[in-house]
Enzyme design. Structure first.
Site, PDB file in Angstrom:
ATOM      1  N   ASP B  48       0.960  -0.973  -0.011  1.00  0.00           N
ATOM      2  CA  ASP B  48       0.197  -0.330  -0.621  1.00  0.00           C
ATOM      3  C   ASP B  48       0.783   1.303   0.057  1.00  0.00           C
ATOM      4  O   ASP B  48       1.631   1.359   1.075  1.00  0.00           O
ATOM      5  CB  ASP B  48      -1.186   0.143   1.191  1.00  0.00           C
ATOM      6  CG  ASP B  48      -2.059   1.131   1.283  1.00  0.00           C
ATOM      7  OD1 ASP B  48      -2.449   1.639   0.106  1.00  0.00           O
ATOM      8  OD2 ASP B  48      -2.876   0.543   2.332  1.00  0.00           O
ATOM      9  N   ASP B  49       0.878   2.593  -1.254  1.00  0.00           N
ATOM     10  CA  ASP B  49       1.932   3.042  -1.541  1.00  0.00           C
ATOM     11  C   ASP B  49       3.484   2.692  -1.792  1.00  0.00           C
ATOM     12  O   ASP B  49       3.912   3.770  -0.840  1.00  0.00           O
ATOM     13  CB  ASP B  49       1.316   4.459  -0.035  1.00  0.00           C
ATOM     14  CG  ASP B  49       0.404   4.997  -0.049  1.00  0.00           C
ATOM     15  OD1 ASP B  49      -0.621   4.082  -0.894  1.00  0.00           O
ATOM     16  OD2 ASP B  49      -0.470   5.655   0.209  1.00  0.00           O
ATOM     17  N   CYS B  86      -5.234   3.957  -4.748  1.00  0.00           N
ATOM     18  CA  CYS B  86      -5.539   3.180  -4.110  1.00  0.00           C
ATOM     19  C   CYS B  86      -7.124   2.182  -5.054  1.00  0.00           C
ATOM     20  O   CYS B  86      -6.732   0.639  -5.103  1.00  0.00           O
ATOM     21  CB  CYS B  86      -5.945   3.089  -2.197  1.00  0.00           C
ATOM     22  SG  CYS B  86      -6.079   1.484  -1.661  1.00  0.00           S
ATOM     23  N   ASP B 273       0.289  -0.469  -5.100  1.00  0.00           N
ATOM     24  CA  ASP B 273      -1.055  -0.292  -6.162  1.00  0.00           C
ATOM     25  C   ASP B 273      -0.887   1.016  -6.316  1.00  0.00           C
ATOM     26  O   ASP B 273      -0.938   1.234  -7.491  1.00  0.00           O
ATOM     27  CB  ASP B 273      -2.373  -0.110  -4.382  1.00  0.00           C
ATOM     28  CG  ASP B 273      -2.008   0.539  -3.498  1.00  0.00           C
ATOM     29  OD1 ASP B 273      -0.908   1.098  -3.035  1.00  0.00           O
ATOM     30  OD2 ASP B 273      -2.820   1.104  -2.638  1.00  0.00           O
ATOM     31  N   ASN B 274      -0.259   2.005  -5.874  1.00  0.00           N
ATOM     32  CA  ASN B 274       0.649   3.025  -6.327  1.00  0.00           C
ATOM     33  C   ASN B 274       1.375   3.942  -5.859  1.00  0.00           C
ATOM     34  O   ASN B 274       1.948   3.364  -4.377  1.00  0.00           O
ATOM     35  CB  ASN B 274      -0.895   4.083  -6.007  1.00  0.00           C
ATOM     36  CG  ASN B 274      -1.131   4.453  -4.489  1.00  0.00           C
ATOM     37  OD1 ASN B 274      -2.304   3.659  -4.204  1.00  0.00           O
ATOM     38  ND2 ASN B 274      -0.880   5.020  -3.447  1.00  0.00           N
TER      39      ASN B 274
END
Lengths: 485, 485
Positions: B48-49, B86, B273-274
């Site tokens: 995540d991130d 996300c 995700d990003n």
């Protein structure tokens, strides 16, 4: 200006809808669980894109069934949708929550894909919990279906079908099948929405049991937001025919209600989701976009054919139905108190006190049509907060493809009523209109020093309402329910 | 410039994903119904991130588990998310469809309320139809759950819990329980996302089985999109700790995979995700927002520790997993062909031909953060079409509340790398950058006559891609599936 509604909004302590004076026909105690003691049914009739155009209001469109219903009930002359877009408006009716609260920020269908928040409860759901039989006939246009949870969905919308007779008979059959069980029935017409080809309004053929009402272009009344162009007249004439067809549908439906033997226990509400499908009405929070028909017929009412000038909002419809049925939302429901209030206590009045303002909200129509606006309308003023004035105001695609819009766009210098196209498309951050001097909402007084006090007051009220109704578009608010701020 | 991807996009005739050369470990025939003949499992690990910050890429963050995974598999050095938000990005992974196609236009949770279109099929759903056991450990952040339909959802995200050990052991237990059944397991960490207080990244306590890796502010590498400010360094040091914690989680997870005895039949994919949760990365389609870690480990591969510079997109992940498992989408599926393609055929290469461009799309992050952009990135150029340049570019609220952003906002004249804040917030309708001369994407060449030909070519490609991928934001297109136009 009355502050009753404002005071109401501030009353957060009470769970559930505000207790209201009961109508002549006493409602049972509000309880979310037990079936109501009396069989108090509801027939909610929802038109699609029907503006304030009826015979009984002096218009040139012929609506004998609606006129008769108004004669037997109460016609509200100052009733307003709280948003002028189909799914958002229906979601408001079904939830008693503003569309910026219930998650239905724009259209539900196809790629637009807006839907109710998962934890929102709907009217059919609540009534079902209380032992009601529930059915929808016709158009839904709210997602997800699971949250609506009607027992039956009869004659779902099938564009371009406009068979109002089959809808009425399906409704009648269903009502008769319910025996003595109390029911909540929604009949939602696809008329007078534009059909697949936005010029025809479904008028290209005869429909069963409907005597076609054709209108000459010269007959129509040009509403204040449209120019008097030949194509606009022809377009309005087609719209009128669709209104008349739906009106025939209402007559068939109400006869079915009579035949079912349930009319004497049934509250009938007729209204439209949003303004007429013409430039400047549908999809706009201006007067012509949200001021709509509302007829309420209560069985056994002593006063008939009354007119009531209360400023009623569609946010009040769910509380009204809950009041009539004696059903309350679940006690632990996240969204209490509902922001609206029952109109049953004022049905017998013509000029009730404390009904002098309505709020409205718009975020999207189609997914790529973003123009968030929040609005407060009183007897004297209308105030609009346009959150992204840098954007051009979009036009619903059926309206954009209509003969009216094409004619307007092709005729240099044409205005939408008194409004220039430039003013229509590009709006300032704030708009303030003095409705007594300027009912067309043309002369913006937001920058006028003499109105600074009024502006500040409306701004403050709108801001309080946005906080109270958990508007996700509040500046610097990530979670309007307060987990993060 | 290669036009392979463009040609691919034009190949509408073939249903299903493009047939690809099979990897060394032959895949069974693609069939949506029958269980695969071999037990080819998938472990998809989603951070995540997590930006492109790993020890094995020369960064100062310590990621021994990811480094070891890269050593055993293939590290893609030019891999890109197709959106830097996300829910939209995860929805792309799960569907093999761009976020403007699959309906997941922005965040899923709370008031944001975006969701997949009802008729979209997901990877776990397709694999389940083919006889796979499916489970998710950790974060979902895509709606509706019914369309994901994992058999099991273990250790769902519970902010601010960052217990990577419990996640790894839950995954291990589940894998062991599946017996010989082929499985698709997604393990989605909440690290290194910012925690409830955006300054702490969940680093305020010890977590089971995790040796805390503390970083001194002086140790961190300032990425090209950030200014070198003390608070930015401290913020990055916290982020690094969260990356290291997740890395420990990956080591626990991969040990569990070994212990389960299934490692030899399991494709392992690690990605994020990003971009990192700092201004100019997360939520942006610029290089630092979408260029991310991608490590792929295929059991039995002859070449280990390889680096591959293919421009891979997250749109290719679902086709890769379908290729590996030999499963195909349903034949009558509305969204075929999927626009991506399997990367299995190029795993053994370092500079494969025909992988030289990626598309990206952004519409929303939060519901009130609207900034639709479409982008095409090649080896030589990046091109951005900003659909509403009149809007200010919004900042994800966790980033806006971060120590980095506060320090940047409080320091006059500070830039985001070489980009001024003004240029960051206000972008023209089109941006064109020459990546060889200007990797930071600062000097916009969209108005430069010398680049008119390049611009026209990229514009045309982007336009064709938007049509092909049914972008609802196309001008004058109401229904991108062609019912109305």
């Amino acid at each position: 200006m009355s502050i009753d509604r404002r005071r109401f909004l501030a009353a957060t302590a009470a769970a559930g809808i505000l207790a209201s004076r009961r109508p002549a026909v006493a409602a049972p105690g509000a309880s979310g669980k037990a079936a109501p003691q009396r069989k108090r049914n509801v027939l909610l009739i929802v038109a699609d894109d029907h503006g304030y155009d009826m015979g009984c209001t002096g218009g040139s469109v012929r609506t004998p069934a609606l006129d008769a219903l108004a004669h037997e009930g109460v016609l509200f002359t100052d009733a307003y949708a709280s948003v002028s877009s189909c799914s958002s408006s229906r979601a408001t009716l079904y939830t008693g929550l503003y569309s910026h609260t219930n998650g239905m920020y724009g259209l539900a269908h196809d790629v637009h894909n807006f839907s109710l928040l998962d934890d929102v409860k709907t009217l059919p759901w609540m009534l079902k919990q209380a032992g009601y039989a529930t059915a929808l006939v016709g158009k839904l246009h709210v997602k997800p279906e699971a949250l609506l949870a009607y027992d039956a969905w009869l004659e779902p919308e099938r564009p371009p079908v406009r068979d109002v007779a089959v809808m009425g008979h399906a409704a009648g059959k269903w009502m008769r099948e319910q025996g003595g069980k109390p029911f909540f029935l929604t009949v939602a017409y696809s008329d007078p929405h534009r059909a697949g080809d936005p010029s025809n309004f479904g008028n290209t053929r005869d429909w069963p049991e409907v005597k076609r009402e054709r209108y000459a272009p010269a007959e129509v009344t040009i509403p204040s937001h449209l120019p008097d162009l030949p194509d606009v007249r022809r377009d309005l004439a087609e719209y009128y025919e669709a209104v008349s067809r739906m009106d025939t549908g209402v007559s068939i439906l109400l006869r079915e209600l009579e035949k079912s033997g349930r009319a004497d226990d049934t509250l009938v509400i007729y209204l439209s989701d949003n303004g007429r499908p013409f430039p400047g009405a549908k999809d706009n929070l201006y007067y012509e976009g949200i001021r709509l028909p509302l007829i309420v017929r209560v069985p056994g009412a002593s006063k008939r054919g009354a007119r009531n000038n209360a400023m009623v909002s569609w946010i009040d419809i769910a509380p009204t139905i809950l009041d009539w049925t004696g059903v309350a939302p679940p006690k632990d429901y996240h969204y209490l108190p509902l922001p609206g209030r029952s109109i049953l206590p004022i049905l017998g009045e013509s000029d009730p006190k404390g009904w002098d303002e309505v709020f409205a909200t718009h975020s999207f129509h189609e997914i790529d049509q973003y123009y968030p606006t929040r609005s407060l309308r009183t007897r004297k003023y209308s105030y609009f907060l346009n959150l992204h004035p840098e954007l051009e105001v979009p036009i619903a695609s059926d309206v954009a493809r209509s003969p009216s819009w094409k004619a307007i766009a092709a005729t240099p210098g044409t205005k939408l009523g008194k409004r220039t196209l430039e003013a229509f498309h590009h709006r300032p951050a704030e708009e303030l209109y003095d409705l007594s001097a300027d009912p067309d909402e043309i002369a913006n007084l937001a920058g006028d020093a003499k109105h600074a006090g009024v502006l500040a007051d409306l701004r403050r009220q709108l801001d309080a309402w946005r906080t109270k109704t958990r508007d996700p578009w509040q500046k610097d608010v990530t979670d309007p329910f307060g987990k993060t701020k």
